[in-house]
Design a protein around this motif. Structure first.
Motif, PDB file in Angstrom:
ATOM      1  N   SER A  60       0.861  -1.070   0.169  1.00  0.00           N
ATOM      2  CA  SER A  60      -0.025  -0.024   0.134  1.00  0.00           C
ATOM      3  C   SER A  60       0.575   1.302   0.079  1.00  0.00           C
ATOM      4  O   SER A  60       0.385   2.256  -0.716  1.00  0.00           O
ATOM      5  N   VAL A  61       1.954   1.349   0.823  1.00  0.00           N
ATOM      6  CA  VAL A  61       2.765   2.059   0.539  1.00  0.00           C
ATOM      7  C   VAL A  61       3.717   2.557  -0.768  1.00  0.00           C
ATOM      8  O   VAL A  61       3.661   3.584  -1.010  1.00  0.00           O
ATOM      9  N   ILE A  62       3.952   1.461  -1.389  1.00  0.00           N
ATOM     10  CA  ILE A  62       4.441   1.452  -2.790  1.00  0.00           C
ATOM     11  C   ILE A  62       3.260   2.025  -3.648  1.00  0.00           C
ATOM     12  O   ILE A  62       3.798   2.882  -4.357  1.00  0.00           O
ATOM     13  N   ALA A  63       2.109   1.616  -3.529  1.00  0.00           N
ATOM     14  CA  ALA A  63       1.227   2.039  -4.434  1.00  0.00           C
ATOM     15  C   ALA A  63       0.959   3.565  -4.154  1.00  0.00           C
ATOM     16  O   ALA A  63       0.547   4.297  -5.311  1.00  0.00           O
ATOM     17  N   LEU A  64       0.871   4.146  -3.101  1.00  0.00           N
ATOM     18  CA  LEU A  64       1.035   5.427  -2.748  1.00  0.00           C
ATOM     19  C   LEU A  64       2.134   6.307  -3.525  1.00  0.00           C
ATOM     20  O   LEU A  64       1.937   7.250  -3.917  1.00  0.00           O
ATOM     21  N   TRP A  65       3.378   5.498  -3.209  1.00  0.00           N
ATOM     22  CA  TRP A  65       4.526   6.495  -3.849  1.00  0.00           C
ATOM     23  C   TRP A  65       4.396   6.479  -5.283  1.00  0.00           C
ATOM     24  O   TRP A  65       5.025   7.381  -5.982  1.00  0.00           O
ATOM     25  N   LEU A  66       3.955   5.371  -5.900  1.00  0.00           N
ATOM     26  CA  LEU A  66       3.992   5.387  -7.401  1.00  0.00           C
ATOM     27  C   LEU A  66       2.838   5.860  -8.108  1.00  0.00           C
ATOM     28  O   LEU A  66       2.580   6.114  -9.217  1.00  0.00           O
ATOM     29  N   GLY A  67       1.886   6.527  -7.201  1.00  0.00           N
ATOM     30  CA  GLY A  67       0.640   7.162  -7.548  1.00  0.00           C
ATOM     31  C   GLY A  67      -0.451   6.325  -8.401  1.00  0.00           C
ATOM     32  O   GLY A  67      -1.210   6.563  -9.090  1.00  0.00           O
ATOM     33  N   HIS A  68      -0.295   4.936  -7.935  1.00  0.00           N
ATOM     34  CA  HIS A  68      -1.413   3.975  -8.402  1.00  0.00           C
ATOM     35  C   HIS A  68      -2.884   4.441  -7.893  1.00  0.00           C
ATOM     36  O   HIS A  68      -3.003   4.721  -6.720  1.00  0.00           O
ATOM     37  N   GLU A  69      -3.836   4.233  -8.717  1.00  0.00           N
ATOM     38  CA  GLU A  69      -5.267   4.488  -8.463  1.00  0.00           C
ATOM     39  C   GLU A  69      -5.670   3.474  -7.487  1.00  0.00           C
ATOM     40  O   GLU A  69      -6.682   3.819  -6.853  1.00  0.00           O
ATOM     41  N   SER A  70      -5.053   2.025  -7.861  1.00  0.00           N
ATOM     42  CA  SER A  70      -5.751   0.944  -6.879  1.00  0.00           C
ATOM     43  C   SER A  70      -4.879   0.136  -6.520  1.00  0.00           C
ATOM     44  O   SER A  70      -3.752   0.160  -7.080  1.00  0.00           O
ATOM     45  N   MET A  71      -5.036  -0.565  -5.707  1.00  0.00           N
ATOM     46  CA  MET A  71      -4.171  -1.796  -5.076  1.00  0.00           C
ATOM     47  C   MET A  71      -3.865  -2.775  -6.088  1.00  0.00           C
ATOM     48  O   MET A  71      -2.741  -3.244  -6.171  1.00  0.00           O
ATOM     49  N   GLU A  72      -4.650  -2.994  -6.863  1.00  0.00           N
ATOM     50  CA  GLU A  72      -4.793  -4.071  -7.909  1.00  0.00           C
ATOM     51  C   GLU A  72      -3.600  -3.750  -8.861  1.00  0.00           C
ATOM     52  O   GLU A  72      -3.142  -4.586  -9.309  1.00  0.00           O
ATOM     53  N   THR A  73      -3.416  -2.479  -9.146  1.00  0.00           N
ATOM     54  CA  THR A  73      -2.569  -2.179  -9.931  1.00  0.00           C
ATOM     55  C   THR A  73      -1.116  -2.610  -9.421  1.00  0.00           C
ATOM     56  O   THR A  73       0.024  -3.090 -10.020  1.00  0.00           O
ATOM     57  N   THR A  74      -0.883  -2.345  -8.086  1.00  0.00           N
ATOM     58  CA  THR A  74       0.505  -2.687  -7.520  1.00  0.00           C
ATOM     59  C   THR A  74       0.361  -4.330  -7.307  1.00  0.00           C
ATOM     60  O   THR A  74       1.774  -4.787  -7.201  1.00  0.00           O
ATOM     61  N   GLN A  75      -0.709  -4.968  -7.178  1.00  0.00           N
ATOM     62  CA  GLN A  75      -0.452  -6.397  -7.155  1.00  0.00           C
ATOM     63  C   GLN A  75       0.189  -7.061  -8.420  1.00  0.00           C
ATOM     64  O   GLN A  75       0.703  -8.109  -8.137  1.00  0.00           O
ATOM     65  N   VAL A  76       0.216  -6.348  -9.572  1.00  0.00           N
ATOM     66  CA  VAL A  76       1.097  -6.962 -10.631  1.00  0.00           C
ATOM     67  C   VAL A  76       2.328  -7.097 -10.294  1.00  0.00           C
ATOM     68  O   VAL A  76       2.966  -8.160 -10.666  1.00  0.00           O
ATOM     69  N   TYR A  77       2.880  -6.191  -9.424  1.00  0.00           N
ATOM     70  CA  TYR A  77       4.181  -6.368  -9.025  1.00  0.00           C
ATOM     71  C   TYR A  77       4.498  -7.848  -8.080  1.00  0.00           C
ATOM     72  O   TYR A  77       5.664  -8.591  -8.306  1.00  0.00           O
ATOM     73  N   LEU A  78       3.619  -8.088  -7.386  1.00  0.00           N
ATOM     74  CA  LEU A  78       3.613  -9.530  -6.593  1.00  0.00           C
ATOM     75  C   LEU A  78       3.654 -10.778  -7.698  1.00  0.00           C
ATOM     76  O   LEU A  78       4.331 -11.552  -7.281  1.00  0.00           O
TER      77      LEU A  78
END
Length: 66
Positions: free
Chosen positions: A11-29
């Motif tokens: 969630s911190v990474i998502a905020l830093w990267l400016g992602h609109e949703s957590m699902e976008t950050t999930q791609v990294y996992l």
């Protein structure tokens, strides 16, 4: 990927990267094979014999009563 490997919450990474949703950050996992390899290294093979599950009569009666 490096932040994720060092324990930074996604969630911190998502905020830093400016992602609109957590699902976008999930791609990294999903993309990080090293994390998957570390998780698999912590598992142990199943020692039992594979078999098909057969429910007992009580469970079947309960399910049929639903």
């Amino acid at each position: 990927m490096d932040l994720l490997q060092h324990g930074v919450d996604r969630s911190v990474i998502a905020l830093w990267l400016g992602h609109e949703s957590m699902e976008t950050t999930q791609v990294y996992l999903h993309a990080n094979l090293e994390i998957k390899e570390q998780a698999l290294a912590k598992t142990q093979p199943f020692n039992g014999r594979p078999a098909r599950y057969h429910p007992d009569d009580r469970l079947l009666a309960f399910l049929q009563g639903l």
